[in-house]
Design an enzyme around this catalytic site. Structure first.
Site, PDB file in Angstrom:
ATOM      1  CD  GLU A  93       6.096 110.412   7.717  1.00  0.00           C
ATOM      2  OE1 GLU A  93       6.271 110.992   7.118  1.00  0.00           O
ATOM      3  OE2 GLU A  93       5.301 109.544   8.100  1.00  0.00           O
TER       4      GLU A  93
ATOM      5  CG  HIS B 131       2.024 107.370   7.522  1.00  0.00           C
ATOM      6  ND1 HIS B 131       1.207 108.164   8.429  1.00  0.00           N
ATOM      7  CD2 HIS B 131       2.446 108.423   6.920  1.00  0.00           C
ATOM      8  CE1 HIS B 131       1.492 109.375   8.697  1.00  0.00           C
ATOM      9  NE2 HIS B 131       2.384 109.369   7.473  1.00  0.00           N
TER      10      HIS B 131
ATOM     11  N   GLY C 159       2.152 116.947  10.946  1.00  0.00           N
ATOM     12  CA  GLY C 159       0.792 117.792  10.893  1.00  0.00           C
ATOM     13  C   GLY C 159       0.891 118.782  11.892  1.00  0.00           C
TER      14      GLY C 159
ATOM     15  CB  SER D 115       6.231 119.783  10.650  1.00  0.00           C
ATOM     16  OG  SER D 115       4.935 119.558  11.223  1.00  0.00           O
TER      17      SER D 115
ATOM     18  CE  LYS E 194       0.150 112.938   5.896  1.00  0.00           C
ATOM     19  NZ  LYS E 194       0.449 113.313   7.390  1.00  0.00           N
TER      20      LYS E 194
ATOM     21  CG  ASN F 277       1.191 110.445   2.728  1.00  0.00           C
ATOM     22  OD1 ASN F 277       0.385 110.256   2.050  1.00  0.00           O
ATOM     23  ND2 ASN F 277       1.372 110.204   3.996  1.00  0.00           N
TER      24      ASN F 277
ATOM     25  CD  GLU G 277      -1.384 110.697   9.315  1.00  0.00           C
ATOM     26  OE1 GLU G 277      -1.702 110.228   8.034  1.00  0.00           O
ATOM     27  OE2 GLU G 277      -0.723 111.702   9.464  1.00  0.00           O
TER      28      GLU G 277
HETATM   29  P1  13P Z   1       3.356 116.782   7.456  1.00  0.00           P
HETATM   30  O1  13P Z   1       4.373 117.128   6.431  1.00  0.00           O
HETATM   31  O2  13P Z   1       2.072 117.469   7.106  1.00  0.00           O
HETATM   32  O3  13P Z   1       3.759 116.903   8.841  1.00  0.00           O
HETATM   33  O4  13P Z   1       3.170 115.045   7.259  1.00  0.00           O
HETATM   34  C1  13P Z   1       4.149 114.215   7.486  1.00  0.00           C
HETATM   35  C2  13P Z   1       3.754 112.975   6.845  1.00  0.00           C
HETATM   36  O5  13P Z   1       2.877 112.296   7.845  1.00  0.00           O
HETATM   37  C3  13P Z   1       4.100 112.419   5.680  1.00  0.00           C
HETATM   38  O6  13P Z   1       3.824 110.952   5.332  1.00  0.00           O
END
Ligand code: 13P
Length: 250
Positions: free
Chosen positions: A167, A95, A173, A213, A11, A9, A97
């Site tokens: 997740e 997701h 992150g 992560s 982002k 992803n 976010e």
């Molecule tokens: P990170 O791997 O940067 O922690 O992000 C995970 C994520 O949100 C994937 O959709």
């Protein structure tokens, strides 16, 4: 045997040049034949060019979101059918976010999931608890609500066509990865929820990915867990060598 999947992803990262050089690097470093399905989810504007650059590989193209509407006067939205006609085969929904920053509800996640399935693409349905929810003993309640609100709106064939990503919000992150034991426990719980709704056969066949992560240093210990079928990778998917290394961690 469940399909093993490693999805990246990206982002809201990469300009055009960066996206195309990342895709070119993935294309030159990709070695097929491992049985692991690799997917990259670039920002919308780069989907077509990344798709073209990866066409010589078996890496599939995903999108990070889609509209819950089919078409019409929805300025700024991108429909599932547009994505399908651009060559997309996976779409992320739910997701954290999008849930937290754009107020997407469980009902929105179901609506989008149905649109994605309607275009014969595979939804990657994300679930996960915040640190506060975990620490207050609400982990199972939150995961159960997020999972059942989608699954109860799908028929058995549709459930068998989705991918789930666990997740934990506190691991995204942050560099704080869930331990393999913590992740496995939730993955097994999710599989038991699926089994309760659509039976053991569907539950046993459905890929459940871990995200948060995940990197080349911890992927192998996570992927060694019996109910972890791969990863949804954020930061580490922006480096071709790291992403390929994660996909080789089974
Ligand atoms: P990170 O791997 O940067 O922690 O992000 C995970 C994520 O949100 C994937 O959709």
């Amino acid at each position: 045997m469940r399909q093993k999947i490693v999805a990246g992803n990206w982002k809201m990262n990469t300009n055009r040049e960066e996206a195309e050089s990342l895709a070119a690097a993935l294309s030159s470093q990709f070695i097929g034949g491992s049985g692991v399905k690799m997917v990259v989810c670039p920002p919308f504007p780069w989907i077509m060019s990344v798709n073209q650059l990866l066409s010589v590989t078996e890496i599939a193209i995903g999108a990070q979101n889609c509209s819950g509407q089919s078409s019409g006067a929805f300025t700024g939205e991108v429909s599932a059918s547009m994505l399908a006609s651009a060559g997309v085969s996976y779409v992320i929904t739910g997701h954290s976010e999008r849930r937290s920053l754009y107020n997407e509800s469980d009902a929105d996640v179901l609506t989008k999931t149905l649109k994605i399935l309607g275009e014969n693409m595979t939804p990657i349905v994300c679930v996960g608890e915040t640190l506060q929810e975990r620490e207050s003993g609400r982990l199972e309640e939150i995961i159960s609500r997020q999972i059942t609100s989608v699954l109860n709106g799908l028929n058995k064939d549709q459930i068998a066509s989705i991918v789930i990503a666990y997740e934990p919000v506190w691991a995204i992150g942050t560099g704080l990865t869930a331990s393999p034991e913590q992740a496995q426990e939730v993955h097994a719980f999710i599989r038991s929820l699926i089994s309760g709704i659509s039976g053991a056969e569907v539950a046993d066949s459905l890929p459940i990915l871990y995200g948060g992560s995940c990197n080349p240093g911890n992927a192998a210990s996570l992927f060694a867990c019996p109910d972890i079928d791969g990863g949804l990778i954020g930061g580490a998917s922006l480096k071709a060598a790291d992403f390929i290394s994660i996909s080789n961690s089974f």
